[in-house]
Design an enzyme around this catalytic site. Structure first.
Site, short mmCIF file in Angstrom:
data_model
loop_
_atom_site.label_atom_id
_atom_site.label_comp_id
_atom_site.label_asym_id
_atom_site.label_seq_id
_atom_site.Cartn_x
_atom_site.Cartn_y
_atom_site.Cartn_z
N GLU A 53 0.91 -1.02 0.19
CA GLU A 53 -0.09 0.04 0.06
C GLU A 53 0.75 1.20 0.08
O GLU A 53 0.21 2.26 -0.55
CB GLU A 53 -0.96 -0.20 1.34
N PHE A 115 -11.91 -7.12 14.04
CA PHE A 115 -10.74 -7.89 13.15
C PHE A 115 -10.38 -6.76 12.11
O PHE A 115 -11.06 -6.07 11.35
CB PHE A 115 -11.20 -9.16 12.51
N GLN A 116 -9.09 -6.43 11.97
CA GLN A 116 -8.41 -5.25 11.02
C GLN A 116 -9.18 -4.01 11.19
O GLN A 116 -9.45 -3.32 10.27
CB GLN A 116 -8.79 -5.95 9.69
N LYS A 165 -17.52 -0.99 5.84
CA LYS A 165 -18.26 -1.74 4.86
C LYS A 165 -19.64 -1.73 4.77
O LYS A 165 -20.29 -1.86 3.77
CB LYS A 165 -17.92 -3.30 5.51
N MET A 484 24.28 8.94 1.73
CA MET A 484 24.48 10.40 2.31
C MET A 484 24.56 10.37 3.94
O MET A 484 25.11 11.18 4.32
CB MET A 484 22.65 10.78 1.97
C1 FAD Z 1 18.60 14.60 1.44
C2 FAD Z 1 17.70 15.93 1.07
C3 FAD Z 1 18.34 17.19 0.97
C4 FAD Z 1 17.85 18.15 0.66
N1 FAD Z 1 18.53 19.36 0.30
C5 FAD Z 1 17.84 20.51 -0.11
C6 FAD Z 1 18.59 21.52 -0.55
O1 FAD Z 1 19.91 21.47 -0.67
N2 FAD Z 1 17.88 22.56 -1.44
C7 FAD Z 1 16.62 22.52 -1.33
O2 FAD Z 1 15.88 23.34 -1.90
N3 FAD Z 1 15.90 21.59 -0.86
C8 FAD Z 1 16.48 20.66 -0.15
N4 FAD Z 1 15.53 19.44 0.19
C9 FAD Z 1 14.29 19.70 0.09
C10 FAD Z 1 13.65 20.36 1.31
O3 FAD Z 1 13.74 19.40 2.54
C11 FAD Z 1 12.29 20.71 1.09
O4 FAD Z 1 11.35 19.73 0.82
C12 FAD Z 1 12.16 21.96 0.06
O5 FAD Z 1 13.48 22.88 0.16
C13 FAD Z 1 10.97 22.83 0.00
O6 FAD Z 1 10.71 23.18 -1.06
P1 FAD Z 1 9.81 24.55 -1.20
O7 FAD Z 1 10.17 25.65 -0.07
O8 FAD Z 1 9.77 24.88 -2.63
O9 FAD Z 1 8.41 24.05 -0.67
P2 FAD Z 1 7.29 22.96 -1.14
O10 FAD Z 1 7.29 21.92 0.02
O11 FAD Z 1 7.08 22.78 -2.47
O12 FAD Z 1 5.96 23.91 -0.39
C14 FAD Z 1 5.27 24.86 -1.42
C15 FAD Z 1 4.96 26.06 -0.80
O13 FAD Z 1 4.25 26.81 -1.72
C16 FAD Z 1 3.01 26.97 -1.46
N5 FAD Z 1 2.07 26.90 -2.33
C17 FAD Z 1 1.20 25.79 -2.80
N6 FAD Z 1 0.55 25.74 -3.75
C18 FAD Z 1 0.57 27.24 -4.29
C19 FAD Z 1 0.01 28.27 -5.10
N7 FAD Z 1 -0.82 27.53 -5.75
N8 FAD Z 1 0.26 29.42 -4.97
C20 FAD Z 1 1.14 29.93 -3.89
N9 FAD Z 1 1.67 29.25 -2.85
C21 FAD Z 1 1.46 27.91 -3.29
C22 FAD Z 1 2.58 26.21 0.00
O14 FAD Z 1 1.87 26.89 0.60
C23 FAD Z 1 4.23 25.83 0.47
O15 FAD Z 1 4.35 26.96 1.29
C24 FAD Z 1 16.22 18.18 0.48
C25 FAD Z 1 15.46 17.15 0.88
C26 FAD Z 1 16.22 15.85 1.05
C27 FAD Z 1 15.65 14.68 1.30
C1 TPP Z 2 12.73 5.58 5.16
C2 TPP Z 2 13.71 6.14 5.39
N1 TPP Z 2 14.64 5.87 6.26
C3 TPP Z 2 15.98 6.30 6.38
C4 TPP Z 2 16.38 7.53 6.07
C5 TPP Z 2 17.62 8.20 6.39
N2 TPP Z 2 18.53 8.11 5.16
C6 TPP Z 2 18.79 9.36 4.23
S1 TPP Z 2 19.57 9.03 2.96
C7 TPP Z 2 19.86 7.38 3.27
C8 TPP Z 2 20.87 6.64 2.68
C9 TPP Z 2 20.34 6.39 1.20
O1 TPP Z 2 21.15 5.40 0.71
P1 TPP Z 2 21.02 5.01 -0.95
O2 TPP Z 2 19.66 4.98 -1.38
O3 TPP Z 2 21.76 3.95 -1.38
O4 TPP Z 2 21.40 6.46 -1.38
P2 TPP Z 2 22.84 7.29 -1.53
O5 TPP Z 2 22.76 8.15 -0.50
O6 TPP Z 2 23.94 6.05 -1.30
O7 TPP Z 2 23.01 7.81 -3.04
C10 TPP Z 2 19.17 7.20 4.58
C11 TPP Z 2 19.40 6.01 5.15
C12 TPP Z 2 15.48 8.13 4.87
N3 TPP Z 2 15.74 8.96 4.53
N4 TPP Z 2 14.14 7.50 4.63
#
Ligand code: FAD
Ligand code: TPP
Ligand code: MG
Lengths: 587, 171
Positions: A53, A115-116, A165, A484
């Site tokens: 799911e 159940f469930q 259901k 990472m």
């Molecule tokens: C490993 C990892 C590393 C990351 N590193 C980075 C990084 O280096 N740089 C980076 O940028 N992000 C990074 N992120 C992602 C980060 O965590 C956020 O998800 C991201 O920065 C959020 O993007 P955003 O501000 O565009 O907002 P979003 O999450 O896209 O939110 C959208 C915003 O726009 C508003 N909005 C929605 N619809 C409308 C509309 N129609 N009109 C006006 N406003 C609207 C919402 O209210 C909200 O405030 C990383 C994520 C991971 C997992």
């Molecule tokens: C469900 C979940 N568990 C743990 C993490 C923490 N986490 C972030 S990146 C990462 C490693 C990802 O490894 P891989 O998919 O091999 O990507 P790589 O960084 O090696 O490119 C982990 C464990 C996460 N983001 N999501």
């Protein structure tokens, strides 16, 4: 009246049809048997049988993000429903419209530990935009229509409709969507014109402006990207995008500075740090963007456009907060800008671009080339070069280094072609999301840029991909590490790699074959192009196992809690080695 | 970041909501999930025809947090209206408490005297106890309860604050 009565399941399907639903991602079980029986009897709506799911949720997210429509999920009660929780939270964090229909035990058993039985409206209250428990078959159609309306309107998000259901077998009346209006939820679309004028005045007086744009522009729809592009070109201001915003402005435009934030470009982050006017457009000042709040762009006047009032002044106080849809607001802003013949100080702007060009000259995304090992960045550059001229290419990712490298090196010129888990960072997102994208765009090239650790989290969906003959490509940057996390251990925990080595990985080529897909492998740089070409040309699902440098780190990097001008640019950069001189002059 | 270090203020917020199952859980979940304070929360249906309930919340935080709380409340789908009574001008707030005091002799007489000063009513009495009913703002109730403490206070039940703006305008 009694004549046109239908049972709950028929009402549900009729409501879905009226909502324009053409596909459901689902998994059956006892509580939803009446619904599945109706699905069996019709063919207006296609059902995609996932293998877990969570996979259904991410598939629906991929479907939604790549089409702009609402994704739909159907699962059974209890474990089926609880398995959607990660996906619901993911969709909430990234503002993705999904309606998740969950089965529930019959109303008379609710609360009896039947159940469930799981209190799914209780469990999902904090991870949905809204949820409904339908207790009366005559309220069913209205609630379903409301659920779609809530999911897609304003700031989009996931909505759960819990369906006992007995309600699904009870006879009742259908309410057409035309007779349903929401009592309370009416998000504001038009921005306050006086605030827009004030914003334009501030921008017109800017000497070092920047437009910081995010996922809200994608949420608003392709027209908003068009308007943004027009506005950026009209003003000549530099534009940077968040991870969620990639594609909202063409990466090929010279006014684009690349992505900003923790792994953003040097030029984007220093421009954010040193600007005197910042305009945040559909972006939410996430901590991956701001770094240490106290040092975030300390000398700028800030303007924020967002449809969600709670995004404004949440993390960073702004001078002008405009509540409204970015599309509507940008349209008005362009009008006002033209009407007032706003003309910023061109000399100052030219100076500003000169600084930016100096930062650009650092070429922060460069990496050490190798003829022996495949650098992950190289693999992605090749992937980009060999796919960029193809018609319709959609990229999804898992979570980790590969995700950030993909964000840095794959360049998007159009919105809705990039699907990633930004806010929650859900490993296991990319494969099912790619599946959902492929269902929506059967002819397109859909690639999941994956890490070997992440992709295993939902690898079972390869079976779904096989069943529906979806030609999804899984491009694994296999470093045999949770790269990472290993990177953080290297930089911050003295290289003590606790539990981040991936022992006993499967042979991905054989794994592909086991799932009736094609397995490919590259171990040397010279093999990369061939593998990519073969992958593209294969009209079936492919898993490409790209064995990359195990110890490569993702740079630039702003360590958590640091400021934008404390960026690490590459190996050898110690936390204290500031890039600062150039950046500092602006502070 | 001046606003983040600003001192906390207390504010009273009135929220008009659809009286549907789970709506109170949504509001409370919002406060606990996001780490906001609840100093008092009351709820009751105020319009049966339209099925509307009114929630009164007393909370505290920096002005930036209070602004967030209001925006987050407005974001909840069943919420019709959010009104910051403290910000929007004069308002009246009242709370009711039932205060049980168990004492005999001089202390018993003294508790009655104090009750009279505070206009508290006796709503139950035995030979060794009273239950007083007192209505007033939170400060008055606190003062009364403090005075009853040495006079044999054994139990208190309070309704929490109900509040409404002064003047002719509805919410
Ligand atoms: C490993 C990892 C590393 C990351 N590193 C980075 C990084 O280096 N740089 C980076 O940028 N992000 C990074 N992120 C992602 C980060 O965590 C956020 O998800 C991201 O920065 C959020 O993007 P955003 O501000 O565009 O907002 P979003 O999450 O896209 O939110 C959208 C915003 O726009 C508003 N909005 C929605 N619809 C409308 C509309 N129609 N009109 C006006 N406003 C609207 C919402 O209210 C909200 O405030 C990383 C994520 C991971 C997992
Ligand atoms: C469900 C979940 N568990 C743990 C993490 C923490 N986490 C972030 S990146 C990462 C490693 C990802 O490894 P891989 O998919 O091999 O990507 P790589 O960084 O090696 O490119 C982990 C464990 C996460 N983001 N999501
Ligand atoms: Mg890895």
């Amino acid at each position: 009246m009694a004549d046109d009565q239908m049972n709950g399941s028929q009402i549900l399907l009729k409501a879905l049809e009226e909502q324009g639903v053409d596909v459901i991602f689902g998994y059956p079980g006892g509580a939803v048997l009446p619904i599945y029986d109706e699905i069996f009897k019709q063919d207006a709506i296609r059902h995609i049988l996932v293998r877990h799911e969570q996979g259904a949720m991410h598939a629906a997210e991929g479907y939604a993000r790549s089409t702009g429509k609402v994704g739909v999920v159907l699962v059974t009660s209890g474990p089926g429903a609880t398995n959607t929780v990660t996906g619901l939270t993911d969709a909430l964090m990234d503002s993705i419209p999904v309606v998740c229909l969950t089965g529930q035990v019959p109303t008379h058993l609710i609360g009896n530990d039947a159940f469930q039985e799981a209190d799914i409206t209780g469990i999902t209250r904090p991870c949905t935009k809204h949820n409904y428990l339908v207790k009366d078959v005559n309220a069913l159609a209205r609630m379903v229509h409301e659920a779609f309306y809530v999911a897609r309107s304003g700031r989009p998000g996931p909505v759960v409709v819990d369906l006992p259901k007995d309600v699904m077998t009870a006879m009742g009346d259908y309410t057409p969507v035309s007779r349903v209006t929401h009592r309370t939820y009416k998000p504001r679309m038009k921005g306050d014109i006086n605030l827009i004028r004030r914003a334009v005045d501030i921008m017109a007086a800017a000497k070092r402006p920047i437009l910081y744009c995010g996922g809200g522009i994608i949420n608003s729809g392709p027209a908003a990207s068009q308007l943004l592009t027009e506005f950026v070109r009209l003003t000549g201001f530099p534009c940077t995008l968040t991870v969620m915003g990639l594609g909202a402005f063409p990466a090929s435009d010279p006014l684009y500075l690349g992505m900003l934030g923790m792994h953003g470009t040097y030029e984007a982050n220093l421009a954010m740090h040193g600007c005197d006017v910042m305009v945040a457009i559909g972006a939410r000042f996430d901590d991956r963007i701001t770094g240490r709040l106290a040092d975030f762009s300390p000398n700028s006047r800030k303007i924020h456009i967002d449809i969600d009032p709670s995004s404004i002044n949440k993390n960073v106080p702004v001078e002008v907060g405009i509540v409204g849809d970015v599309g509507h607001v940008l349209e008005d802003m362009i009008k006002v800008w033209k009407a007032e013949q706003a003309s910023p100080d061109q000399k100052a702007l030219a100076e500003w671009w000169k600084s930016i060009d100096q930062w650009r000259a650092r070429d922060c995304l460069r990496y050490e080339k190798s003829t022996k090992v495949i650098k992950p960045q190289y693999a992605l550059q090749r992937l980009y070069e060999l796919t960029k001229d193809l018609d319709d290419v959609y990229i999804t990712t898992e979570v980790g280094q590969h995700q950030m490298w993909a964000a840095q090196h794959y360049r998007f010129d159009k919105p809705n072609h990039w699907m990633t888990s930004g806010g929650l960072g859900t490993m296991g997102y990319g494969l099912p999301a790619a599946m959902g994208v492929q269902v929506a765009h059967p002819k397109a090239l859909v690639i999941d840029i994956a890490g070997e650790a992440s992709v295993i989290m939902n690898i079972q969906e390869m079976s779904t991909i096989a069943q529906y003959r979806l030609p999804v490509k899984v491009f694994i940057l296999n470093n045999e590490y949770m790269g990472m996390v290993r990177q953080w251990q290297e930089l911050l925990y003295g290289g003590r790699y606790a539990e981040t080595y991936m022992h006993c990985l499967p042979d991905f080529v054989k794994l592909a074959e086991a799932f009736q897909a094609v397995g490919l492998r590259a171990t040397k740089p010279g093999e990369v192009d061939d593998v990519i070409r073969e992958m593209i040309e294969t009209d079936r699902a492919v898993i490409a196992d790209i064995r990359v440098d195990q110890m490569e780190n993702c740079f630039p990097m702003i360590p958590s809690g640091a400021a934008h001008n404390e960026m690490l640019l590459g190996p050898g950069d110690e936390a204290e080695t500031p890039v600062a001189e150039e950046g500092m002059v602006l502070v | 970041m001046t606003t983040q270090t600003e001192t906390e203020i207390q504010t009273t917020i009135a929220v008009l909501v659809d009286n549907e199952p789970g709506v109170l859980a949504r509001v409370i979940g919002l406060f606990s999930g996001r780490g906001y304070n609840i100093e008092s929360l009351t709820v009751a249906e105020v319009n049966t025809q339209e099925g509307l309930s009114r929630i009164t919340i007393v909370t505290s935080g920096t002005p930036m947090v209070i602004e967030q709380i209001k925006a987050q409340l407005e974001r909840l789908v069943p919420v019709h209206k959010v009104c910051d009574l403290t910000m929007d001008g004069a308002y009246v707030d009242r709370e009711l408490a039932l205060v049980k005091v168990k004492s005999t002799g001089e202390a018993r007489v003294e508790s009655l005297r104090v009750a009279e000063i505070f206009r508290a009513r006796v709503v139950d009495s035995t030979s060794e106890s009273f239950v007083f009913e007192i209505v007033g703002d939170t400060g008055k109730l606190n003062a009364f309860i403090n005075l009853m403490e040495p006079l044999g206070l054994v139990d208190v039940s309070r309704t929490g604050v109900a509040a409404i703006a002064r003047g002719s305008r509805p919410l």
